[in-house]
Each structure stands twice: as C-alpha cells, then as structure tokens.
Design an enzyme around this catalytic site. Structure first.
Site, PDB file in Angstrom:
ATOM      1  N   ARG A  20       0.847  -1.195   0.000  1.00  0.00           N
ATOM      2  CA  ARG A  20       0.000   0.000   0.000  1.00  0.00           C
ATOM      3  C   ARG A  20       0.883   1.246   0.000  1.00  0.00           C
ATOM      4  O   ARG A  20       1.560   1.534   0.983  1.00  0.00           O
ATOM      5  CB  ARG A  20      -0.916   0.022   1.231  1.00  0.00           C
ATOM      6  N   SER A  62     -12.272  -2.464   3.405  1.00  0.00           N
ATOM      7  CA  SER A  62     -12.175  -1.793   4.692  1.00  0.00           C
ATOM      8  C   SER A  62     -13.574  -1.432   5.175  1.00  0.00           C
ATOM      9  O   SER A  62     -14.409  -0.960   4.398  1.00  0.00           O
ATOM     10  CB  SER A  62     -11.341  -0.514   4.568  1.00  0.00           C
ATOM     11  N   LYS A  92      -3.971   6.455   9.413  1.00  0.00           N
ATOM     12  CA  LYS A  92      -5.359   6.794   9.059  1.00  0.00           C
ATOM     13  C   LYS A  92      -5.794   8.000   9.880  1.00  0.00           C
ATOM     14  O   LYS A  92      -6.780   7.951  10.626  1.00  0.00           O
ATOM     15  CB  LYS A  92      -6.291   5.598   9.332  1.00  0.00           C
TER      16      LYS A  92
END
Length: 209
Positions: free
Chosen positions: A39, A108, A135
């Site tokens: 990612r 998610s 996040k």
C-alpha cells in the site's frame, strides 16, 4: 474452496507497508505474517509493479498471500492474489469484474452498516480500532466494532488500527481471531521478532469465519 480462499481462512496475521518499508517484508514473513498488502498512495504504477515483483517472490517463498491496495488492474498486472478496497474505492462488483472469480477482494469497514454491506468481499478489515497516524482522517471505532464483526460478519475479518501486542490481546478478547498491522512490524527494532510476538497472540488455525 480454492487454494487462495483456503489460505485466507487459515491466515491470521496481515502485514501492510509501503515501498519504503519493503525491506521489513522478509522478516515479517519469517516471523509469521501470512498475508502482505503493498500500500503506497504516493508511488506511480511502474514503481508499484517493480516493487510487486519483489513482494510476490517473497510471499511465494513463504507461502503467504500477496495483495495490492486500491487498484484491481494493478493487482492483475502484478500477479497478486488479491486487491484491497477502501470505502472510497470502486465497488466490490466492479472490482470483481476486473480481477475475476479467483482473486481475493478485501474491503475496509468502519461501521456496522459497512460490515453488513460488504457482500461479495472475501474478507474485511475492521477498524481503525485505535487512532493511528496511517489513518489520521478516521476516528477510532473502538472494540465495539470488533464485537459486532465477531457476531455478524459473513466473511473473515481482520481487526486493524494501532494494534500492538497488548492492544491485540484486547481485540482478541473482544472476538477477533485475525489482525492487520503496519507500524507494529514496520518500525520495530526487530521486525521478525515483532511479527512472531503478534502471531503468538492469534490462533494457530481457524478454518471457519
């Protein structure tokens, strides 16, 4: 159940990192990580595909699943085992049309309605359980969402968000049997040892749910 799905159901520790953190992948896999997600929101397609060659080879060597973040097209081009989609990415049905029936699709989720709406995904991430700099724009959802997923999720779920060994124990007590981590391995002084400690908190095998 095909090989990828069977391996998914046996997997419990999921490691995620960007291109810069790729040197920690080998140690993470040796320590017990069974799924890896590449990612990197800043890297271009060519960079992702080059890094994917290294990641795929390491995952194959250790019998781990290899997943690409966000991009079903890159997952196919990279020869990955699956793609992981955020809530702001394309829909699961659209992604399935690109990756076909054999590749895994993860999603998610951050709320009970999102867990309930994840039909068609092969697994879901549930979190962030705790606040995490990876996040920053999402509020922590706490352990109640883990409890909800344990009671209601129709597919395997991975608790995620600010988990270290102690917090992982709390998530397991709330019903998690799988976990995904970034910093707990990526920034550890000994990534292999960190992965081994995390893996030890999770079941050896779980063939259902």
């Amino acid at each position: 159940m095909d090989d990828r799905h069977a391996r998914l159901h046996r997997a419990h520790l999921y490691f995620i990192c960007d291109l810069e953190g790729l040197p920690t992948l080998g140690p993470a896999l040796r320590g017990g990580a069974e799924i890896f997600q590449l990612r990197d929101k800043r890297a271009g397609d060519a960079e992702i595909l080059r890094a994917a060659e290294t990641a795929r080879a390491l995952c194959t060597e250790h019998g781990a699943l290899f997943v690409v973040n966000d991009r079903p097209d890159l997952a196919v081009a990279a020869g990955a085992d699956g793609v992981h989609l955020g809530q702001d990415d394309m829909g699961i049905e659209e992604a399935r049309a690109i990756v076909g029936p054999e590749l895994l699709i993860g999603r998610s989720t951050h709320s009970p309605p999102q867990i309930d709406a994840a039909t068609g995904a092969d697994y879901i991430g549930v979190g962030p359980i705790h606040e995490t700099p990876t996040k920053q724009w999402r509020f922590a959802v706490g352990l109640d969402l883990v409890r909800y997923a344990a009671a209601n999720a129709a597919m395997p779920f991975f608790a995620i968000g600010g988990l270290d060994t102690i917090r992982l124990r709390e998530a397991v007590a709330a019903g998690a049997t799988r976990a995904a981590v970034v910093r707990a391995i990526r920034v550890a002084d000994d990534p292999e040892a960190a992965a081994r400690l995390l893996r030890a908190e999770l079941p050896v095998e779980n063939s259902v749910g």
